[in-house]
Design a protein around this motif. Sequence first.
Motif, PDB file in Angstrom:
ATOM      1  N   GLN A   1      63.405 -44.796 -23.052  1.00 57.41           N
ATOM      2  CA  GLN A   1      63.644 -45.960 -22.680  1.00 57.41           C
ATOM      3  C   GLN A   1      64.149 -46.341 -21.401  1.00 57.41           C
ATOM      4  O   GLN A   1      64.055 -47.421 -20.976  1.00 57.41           O
ATOM      5  N   ILE A   2      64.624 -45.416 -20.724  1.00 53.09           N
ATOM      6  CA  ILE A   2      65.254 -45.561 -19.356  1.00 53.09           C
ATOM      7  C   ILE A   2      64.124 -45.439 -18.207  1.00 53.09           C
ATOM      8  O   ILE A   2      63.573 -44.289 -17.982  1.00 53.09           O
ATOM      9  N   THR A   3      63.753 -46.426 -17.870  1.00 51.61           N
ATOM     10  CA  THR A   3      62.749 -46.211 -16.697  1.00 51.61           C
ATOM     11  C   THR A   3      63.125 -46.289 -15.466  1.00 51.61           C
ATOM     12  O   THR A   3      62.625 -45.879 -14.267  1.00 51.61           O
TER      13      THR A   3
ATOM     14  N   ILE B   1      74.708 -37.591 -20.493  1.00 54.96           N
ATOM     15  CA  ILE B   1      75.018 -39.083 -20.369  1.00 54.96           C
ATOM     16  C   ILE B   1      74.433 -39.783 -19.321  1.00 54.96           C
ATOM     17  O   ILE B   1      74.368 -39.348 -18.332  1.00 54.96           O
ATOM     18  N   ALA B   2      73.392 -40.444 -19.808  1.00 54.98           N
ATOM     19  CA  ALA B   2      72.607 -41.263 -18.880  1.00 54.98           C
ATOM     20  C   ALA B   2      72.662 -42.906 -18.905  1.00 54.98           C
ATOM     21  O   ALA B   2      72.723 -43.315 -19.952  1.00 54.98           O
ATOM     22  N   ASP B   3      72.837 -43.537 -17.860  1.00 47.47           N
ATOM     23  CA  ASP B   3      72.887 -45.062 -17.633  1.00 47.47           C
ATOM     24  C   ASP B   3      71.653 -45.436 -16.801  1.00 47.47           C
ATOM     25  O   ASP B   3      71.388 -44.830 -15.790  1.00 47.47           O
ATOM     26  N   GLY B   4      71.140 -46.399 -17.233  1.00 46.36           N
ATOM     27  CA  GLY B   4      69.888 -46.983 -16.251  1.00 46.36           C
ATOM     28  C   GLY B   4      69.502 -48.398 -16.844  1.00 46.36           C
ATOM     29  O   GLY B   4      70.245 -49.154 -17.645  1.00 46.36           O
ATOM     30  N   GLN B   5      68.394 -48.782 -16.648  1.00 45.48           N
ATOM     31  CA  GLN B   5      67.604 -49.816 -17.167  1.00 45.48           C
ATOM     32  C   GLN B   5      66.055 -49.631 -17.826  1.00 45.48           C
ATOM     33  O   GLN B   5      65.521 -48.469 -17.428  1.00 45.48           O
TER      34      GLN B   5
ATOM     35  N   ILE C   1      62.318 -51.169 -18.822  1.00 44.18           N
ATOM     36  CA  ILE C   1      61.209 -51.836 -18.490  1.00 44.18           C
ATOM     37  C   ILE C   1      61.457 -53.180 -18.098  1.00 44.18           C
ATOM     38  O   ILE C   1      61.026 -54.130 -17.245  1.00 44.18           O
ATOM     39  N   ASP C   2      62.346 -53.920 -19.105  1.00 46.84           N
ATOM     40  CA  ASP C   2      62.626 -55.311 -19.053  1.00 46.84           C
ATOM     41  C   ASP C   2      64.047 -55.586 -18.462  1.00 46.84           C
ATOM     42  O   ASP C   2      64.514 -56.704 -18.516  1.00 46.84           O
ATOM     43  N   SER C   3      64.574 -54.657 -17.404  1.00 43.15           N
ATOM     44  CA  SER C   3      65.895 -54.686 -16.783  1.00 43.15           C
ATOM     45  C   SER C   3      66.830 -54.801 -17.485  1.00 43.15           C
ATOM     46  O   SER C   3      68.032 -55.471 -17.101  1.00 43.15           O
ATOM     47  N   ILE C   4      66.833 -54.505 -18.963  1.00 41.98           N
ATOM     48  CA  ILE C   4      68.071 -54.548 -19.744  1.00 41.98           C
ATOM     49  C   ILE C   4      68.876 -53.061 -19.577  1.00 41.98           C
ATOM     50  O   ILE C   4      68.282 -52.254 -19.744  1.00 41.98           O
ATOM     51  N   PRO C   5      70.046 -53.229 -19.616  1.00 43.81           N
ATOM     52  CA  PRO C   5      70.862 -51.911 -19.431  1.00 43.81           C
ATOM     53  C   PRO C   5      70.730 -50.966 -20.890  1.00 43.81           C
ATOM     54  O   PRO C   5      70.488 -51.451 -21.781  1.00 43.81           O
ATOM     55  N   VAL C   6      70.535 -49.802 -20.490  1.00 51.04           N
ATOM     56  CA  VAL C   6      70.301 -48.795 -21.541  1.00 51.04           C
ATOM     57  C   VAL C   6      71.361 -47.408 -21.118  1.00 51.04           C
ATOM     58  O   VAL C   6      71.467 -47.033 -19.836  1.00 51.04           O
ATOM     59  N   HIS C   7      71.729 -47.116 -22.540  1.00 52.57           N
ATOM     60  CA  HIS C   7      72.871 -46.040 -22.232  1.00 52.57           C
ATOM     61  C   HIS C   7      72.508 -45.063 -23.403  1.00 52.57           C
ATOM     62  O   HIS C   7      72.340 -45.388 -24.480  1.00 52.57           O
ATOM     63  N   THR C   8      72.263 -43.741 -22.899  1.00 50.66           N
ATOM     64  CA  THR C   8      71.802 -42.576 -23.856  1.00 50.66           C
ATOM     65  C   THR C   8      73.038 -41.467 -23.819  1.00 50.66           C
ATOM     66  O   THR C   8      73.330 -41.125 -22.706  1.00 50.66           O
ATOM     67  N   VAL C   9      72.965 -41.045 -24.867  1.00 54.16           N
ATOM     68  CA  VAL C   9      74.092 -39.818 -24.988  1.00 54.16           C
ATOM     69  C   VAL C   9      73.129 -38.571 -25.814  1.00 54.16           C
ATOM     70  O   VAL C   9      72.988 -38.771 -27.021  1.00 54.16           O
ATOM     71  N   THR C  10      72.678 -37.698 -25.027  1.00 52.97           N
ATOM     72  CA  THR C  10      71.957 -36.549 -25.587  1.00 52.97           C
ATOM     73  C   THR C  10      72.791 -35.184 -25.729  1.00 52.97           C
ATOM     74  O   THR C  10      73.634 -34.754 -24.691  1.00 52.97           O
ATOM     75  N   THR C  11      72.790 -34.747 -26.917  1.00 51.34           N
ATOM     76  CA  THR C  11      73.709 -33.772 -27.327  1.00 51.34           C
ATOM     77  C   THR C  11      72.600 -32.188 -27.545  1.00 51.34           C
ATOM     78  O   THR C  11      72.167 -32.600 -28.732  1.00 51.34           O
ATOM     79  N   LEU C  12      72.826 -31.369 -26.773  1.00 53.97           N
ATOM     80  CA  LEU C  12      71.758 -30.217 -27.275  1.00 53.97           C
ATOM     81  C   LEU C  12      72.904 -29.037 -27.744  1.00 53.97           C
ATOM     82  O   LEU C  12      73.702 -28.599 -26.869  1.00 53.97           O
ATOM     83  N   LYS C  13      72.641 -28.307 -28.865  1.00 57.17           N
ATOM     84  CA  LYS C  13      73.451 -27.687 -29.300  1.00 57.17           C
ATOM     85  C   LYS C  13      72.517 -26.225 -29.645  1.00 57.17           C
ATOM     86  O   LYS C  13      71.747 -26.121 -30.356  1.00 57.17           O
ATOM     87  N   ASN C  14      73.236 -24.972 -29.215  1.00 61.12           N
ATOM     88  CA  ASN C  14      72.215 -23.928 -29.509  1.00 61.12           C
ATOM     89  C   ASN C  14      73.092 -22.768 -29.855  1.00 61.12           C
ATOM     90  O   ASN C  14      74.618 -22.696 -29.431  1.00 61.12           O
TER      91      ASN C  14
END
Length: 334
Positions: free
Chosen positions: A127-129, A179-183, A185-198
């Motif tokens: 979602q974050i372009t 943790i990533a922040d950005g926009q 394709i429609d310039s709407i703010p997007v916030h993602t939290v990705t957790t990788l556990k091994n």
Amino acid sequence: MKKNVLLLLLSSFILVPAITADSDGQNKKKGVIAIGEALYWRTNFFIPYAITFETTTQGAVTLSTNQKFTNVTPSYDPGFRIGLGYFSPSSHWEIDANAIRFAQKKSDSTLANDSTRIGLLWDFSSQITLPTAVSANFSDSFIGFAVSAKRPFYTDKNISFGYTFGLVGVVLKEQLEIIADGQNIDSIPVHTVTTLKNAFNGLGPVNAVNTLWKFSRNAGFYGLGEFSVLIGKIPVEQTQFTTIGGAQPALFQITQNNRVFLRANLFAQIGIQYEQTFCDVVSVVFKLGYDFNFWPSQIAFARFAEVVAGQATPRINASDIGFHGFHFGGYLTF
């Protein structure tokens, strides 16, 4: 599965130190052995959480240059190794039970600016372009135990060699939060939290050789080399919460925990030791050295996923992990 079991059995006959990490001296007294060492280790791995690059335009073509992976690089942190044993001078056999504990945390971050762009490597929702900031929090823990028997197979005035065999078990855990922040394709703010556990919970035979080279009556250099093969499961869980604008977070998840793996472990240790006997009853050995602990193909995160019949099928990108650093302490025989 038959091939895995065969390899596991063969490894128990390979004469190659374990979590036991102890070198034999020629003057060891009969009695109980108490082992204690402080560790100052760091985790060594390469799991980039983002990529940075610069863009240049040549006519109608935009080129990416100066690409660099950003990786969390842990510093040194404390741990410990403890154990108990018994040595019999008549048979020259020593029986040990040892445990080890090490854990650490480390964070890192990167920001986009006028000259530097960011590329996301673990954005499952795509979602974050236009990423503007990415941060990562890494944590891991290493708990191990070993029960082993050791005996010298060659002893001279100043040189000795010994071998070790036994059983080793480990519980390894790694977690990477991105943790990533950005926009979008429609310039709407997007916030993602990705957790990788091994994780890896394994058990298997261990075999080792050790040596002691004395340069004086009480002091010498020691070395240790170990090989083990463990069988166990590697549960992996990967989740991402994506928030677009003011909407509720959406969840994407990959879970894989039913596969049984064989994993090898290579361990080496070098150092210097000093031995002192008091009243011909108590023997104390002081040690200072360096450890190398390597786990190939230990981390099994899936970088990408294919959707087949409505199910997310992960593409596993195996990665190595290692622990290395100083140890100081020793053992007491009484």
